[in-house]
Design a protein around this motif. Structure first.
Motif, PDB file in Angstrom:
ATOM      1  N   GLN A 134       5.327  50.437  23.995  1.00 56.18           N
ATOM      2  CA  GLN A 134       3.878  50.429  24.185  1.00 56.18           C
ATOM      3  C   GLN A 134       3.259  49.214  23.485  1.00 56.18           C
ATOM      4  OE1 GLN A 134       2.098  54.089  22.900  1.00 56.18           O
ATOM      5  NE2 GLN A 134       0.089  53.587  23.694  1.00 56.18           N
ATOM      6  N   GLY A 135       3.751  48.919  22.265  1.00 58.04           N
ATOM      7  CA  GLY A 135       3.260  47.766  21.510  1.00 58.04           C
ATOM      8  C   GLY A 135       3.587  46.464  22.216  1.00 58.04           C
ATOM      9  N   TYR A 136       4.780  46.423  22.819  1.00 52.33           N
ATOM     10  CA  TYR A 136       5.218  45.239  23.566  1.00 52.33           C
ATOM     11  C   TYR A 136       4.301  45.006  24.768  1.00 52.33           C
ATOM     12  CZ  TYR A 136       8.179  42.490  26.763  1.00 52.33           C
ATOM     13  OH  TYR A 136       8.657  41.561  27.652  1.00 52.33           O
ATOM     14  N   LYS A 137       4.005  46.094  25.499  1.00 54.20           N
ATOM     15  CA  LYS A 137       3.144  45.996  26.683  1.00 54.20           C
ATOM     16  C   LYS A 137       1.732  45.547  26.293  1.00 54.20           C
ATOM     17  CE  LYS A 137       5.620  49.168  29.723  1.00 54.20           C
ATOM     18  NZ  LYS A 137       5.803  50.583  30.056  1.00 54.20           N
ATOM     19  N   LYS A 138       1.261  46.041  25.139  1.00 52.75           N
ATOM     20  CA  LYS A 138      -0.088  45.681  24.648  1.00 52.75           C
ATOM     21  C   LYS A 138      -0.125  44.175  24.344  1.00 52.75           C
ATOM     22  CE  LYS A 138      -3.486  47.107  21.169  1.00 52.75           C
ATOM     23  NZ  LYS A 138      -3.598  45.989  20.228  1.00 52.75           N
ATOM     24  N   THR A 139       0.937  43.667  23.701  1.00 49.41           N
ATOM     25  CA  THR A 139       1.014  42.233  23.379  1.00 49.41           C
ATOM     26  C   THR A 139       1.011  41.406  24.660  1.00 49.41           C
ATOM     27  OG1 THR A 139       2.272  42.749  21.391  1.00 49.41           O
ATOM     28  CG2 THR A 139       2.365  40.472  22.138  1.00 49.41           C
ATOM     29  N   LEU A 140       1.810  41.845  25.657  1.00 47.57           N
ATOM     30  CA  LEU A 140       1.864  41.113  26.939  1.00 47.57           C
ATOM     31  C   LEU A 140       0.495  41.079  27.602  1.00 47.57           C
ATOM     32  CD1 LEU A 140       5.131  41.787  28.951  1.00 47.57           C
ATOM     33  CD2 LEU A 140       4.596  39.982  27.368  1.00 47.57           C
ATOM     34  N   LYS A 141      -0.210  42.217  27.569  1.00 44.47           N
ATOM     35  CA  LYS A 141      -1.542  42.292  28.182  1.00 44.47           C
ATOM     36  C   LYS A 141      -2.477  41.283  27.511  1.00 44.47           C
ATOM     37  CE  LYS A 141      -4.929  45.702  29.756  1.00 44.47           C
ATOM     38  NZ  LYS A 141      -6.205  45.290  29.155  1.00 44.47           N
ATOM     39  N   GLU A 142      -2.393  41.197  26.173  1.00 45.69           N
ATOM     40  CA  GLU A 142      -3.239  40.244  25.432  1.00 45.69           C
ATOM     41  C   GLU A 142      -2.899  38.799  25.809  1.00 45.69           C
ATOM     42  OE1 GLU A 142      -2.580  41.368  21.368  1.00 45.69           O
ATOM     43  OE2 GLU A 142      -3.907  43.119  21.519  1.00 45.69           O
ATOM     44  N   ILE A 143      -1.588  38.534  25.984  1.00 48.34           N
ATOM     45  CA  ILE A 143      -1.139  37.190  26.386  1.00 48.34           C
ATOM     46  C   ILE A 143      -1.699  36.853  27.770  1.00 48.34           C
ATOM     47  CG2 ILE A 143       0.904  35.837  27.077  1.00 48.34           C
ATOM     48  CD1 ILE A 143       2.430  37.289  24.769  1.00 48.34           C
ATOM     49  N   PHE A 144      -1.612  37.813  28.703  1.00 47.31           N
ATOM     50  CA  PHE A 144      -2.099  37.589  30.073  1.00 47.31           C
ATOM     51  C   PHE A 144      -3.614  37.384  30.088  1.00 47.31           C
ATOM     52  CE2 PHE A 144       1.648  40.401  31.703  1.00 47.31           C
ATOM     53  CZ  PHE A 144       2.535  39.367  31.425  1.00 47.31           C
ATOM     54  N   GLU A 145      -4.318  38.129  29.210  1.00 44.70           N
ATOM     55  CA  GLU A 145      -5.778  37.978  29.132  1.00 44.70           C
ATOM     56  C   GLU A 145      -6.139  36.595  28.600  1.00 44.70           C
ATOM     57  OE1 GLU A 145      -7.164  42.640  28.434  1.00 44.70           O
ATOM     58  OE2 GLU A 145      -6.956  41.310  26.717  1.00 44.70           O
ATOM     59  N   GLU A 146      -5.415  36.164  27.564  1.00 44.06           N
ATOM     60  CA  GLU A 146      -5.673  34.851  26.970  1.00 44.06           C
ATOM     61  C   GLU A 146      -5.398  33.735  27.965  1.00 44.06           C
ATOM     62  OE1 GLU A 146      -4.434  32.791  22.833  1.00 44.06           O
ATOM     63  OE2 GLU A 146      -4.638  34.963  22.813  1.00 44.06           O
ATOM     64  N   ALA A 147      -4.405  33.953  28.835  1.00 47.53           N
ATOM     65  CA  ALA A 147      -4.058  32.940  29.845  1.00 47.53           C
ATOM     66  C   ALA A 147      -5.052  32.947  31.007  1.00 47.53           C
ATOM     67  CB  ALA A 147      -2.649  33.202  30.369  1.00 47.53           C
ATOM     68  N   GLY A 148      -5.961  33.944  31.022  1.00 53.49           N
ATOM     69  CA  GLY A 148      -6.956  34.021  32.093  1.00 53.49           C
ATOM     70  C   GLY A 148      -6.436  34.674  33.358  1.00 53.49           C
ATOM     71  N   LEU A 149      -5.257  35.340  33.258  1.00 47.94           N
ATOM     72  CA  LEU A 149      -4.680  35.997  34.444  1.00 47.94           C
ATOM     73  C   LEU A 149      -5.305  37.368  34.647  1.00 47.94           C
ATOM     74  CD1 LEU A 149      -0.952  35.130  33.670  1.00 47.94           C
ATOM     75  CD2 LEU A 149      -2.498  33.897  35.187  1.00 47.94           C
ATOM     76  N   LEU A 150      -5.722  37.995  33.539  1.00 47.59           N
ATOM     77  CA  LEU A 150      -6.402  39.284  33.590  1.00 47.59           C
ATOM     78  C   LEU A 150      -7.771  39.114  32.956  1.00 47.59           C
ATOM     79  CD1 LEU A 150      -3.602  41.727  32.317  1.00 47.59           C
ATOM     80  CD2 LEU A 150      -4.138  41.159  34.674  1.00 47.59           C
ATOM     81  N   LYS A 151      -8.756  39.848  33.470  1.00 48.03           N
ATOM     82  CA  LYS A 151     -10.102  39.774  32.911  1.00 48.03           C
ATOM     83  C   LYS A 151     -10.168  40.579  31.614  1.00 48.03           C
ATOM     84  CE  LYS A 151     -13.364  37.705  35.553  1.00 48.03           C
ATOM     85  NZ  LYS A 151     -12.648  36.511  35.859  1.00 48.03           N
ATOM     86  N   VAL A 152     -10.878  40.024  30.628  1.00 50.44           N
ATOM     87  CA  VAL A 152     -11.077  40.718  29.355  1.00 50.44           C
ATOM     88  C   VAL A 152     -12.308  41.604  29.506  1.00 50.44           C
ATOM     89  CG1 VAL A 152     -11.428  40.379  26.860  1.00 50.44           C
ATOM     90  CG2 VAL A 152     -10.178  38.674  28.178  1.00 50.44           C
TER      91      VAL A 152
END
Length: 216
Positions: free
Chosen positions: A144-162
């Motif tokens: 779960q922690g790993y997935k949360k980190t990935l989500k944050e990385i994707f958000e920072e890259a602008g692939l997912l909306k924050v």
């Protein structure tokens, strides 16, 4: 996202089903036009380019959100990217009310590595991903922690909306960090004092009286 898909930008692809014509313009929007002569024939936006759908560290689709209102919510569309001989809109459905599903075929996604997320990231974000992988391997973080980190990385890259709450939180964090030391606070105070003096001088030049004390 994947740079090779940007060549689709500025183009539009249509699909006609019964009395409706659907049009998908990658990185722009999805629209629907009723092909009838009724005076109130529907013509509207089913979604505007918003973010990627990422699954198993792969780009699997594009989310078009915030389209025309539909009862209490906005219309939205998920565009699935699948391998095909030519660029074409192949299938349209409405799995739930006002949520549409489009299948877009393109030779641009046929290569097994064409939709991998990792190569599209900056070196810094790739390093963060590598570190998260290592922590997961060493069992120092949960899945779960790993997935949360990935989500944050994707958000920072602008692939997912924050989300808006997260954006506000980020801004507040930034402000609090600005004054974490007395030196920083003093420096900022001197800078603001200079600006206030300039503004006071400007007011007196225009004959405007400044009411207030230096403490303010």
């Amino acid at each position: 996202g994947p740079a090779h898909l940007f060549r689709l930008a500025g183009k539009c692809f249509s699909f006609v089903e019964s009395t409706y014509k659907y049009e998908f313009c990658p990185f722009h929007n999805v629209t629907q036009h009723e092909q009838t002569f009724r005076w109130n024939a529907y013509s509207g936006i089913l979604g505007i380019w918003h973010e990627w759908e990422i699954d198993n560290n792969t780009f699997v689709g594009m989310w078009m959100r915030e389209g025309d209102s539909c009862e209490t919510k906005s219309r939205q569309t998920k565009v699935h990217l699948v391998c095909g001989k030519s660029n074409k809109l192949a299938f349209v459905s409405e799995p739930s009310t006002c949520v549409y599903s489009l299948t877009f075929e393109t030779p641009l996604v046929c290569h097994p590595h064409s939709l991998l997320v990792y190569p599209t990231l900056t070196e810094a974000l790739q390093r963060r991903w590598d570190e998260a992988e290592q922590l997961l391997y060493d069992e120092l973080i949960t899945d779960q922690g790993y997935k949360k980190t990935l989500k944050e990385i994707f958000e920072e890259a602008g692939l997912l909306k924050v989300t808006e709450e997260k954006e506000v939180e980020k801004q507040n964090k930034k402000i609090s960090l600005e004054f974490e030391t007395v030196e920083k606070c003093s420096k900022e105070y001197k800078q603001l004092s200079k600006e206030i003096k300039k503004l006071k001088d400007l007011l007196s030049q225009h004959g405007i009286a400044y009411k207030g004390n230096s403490g303010e």
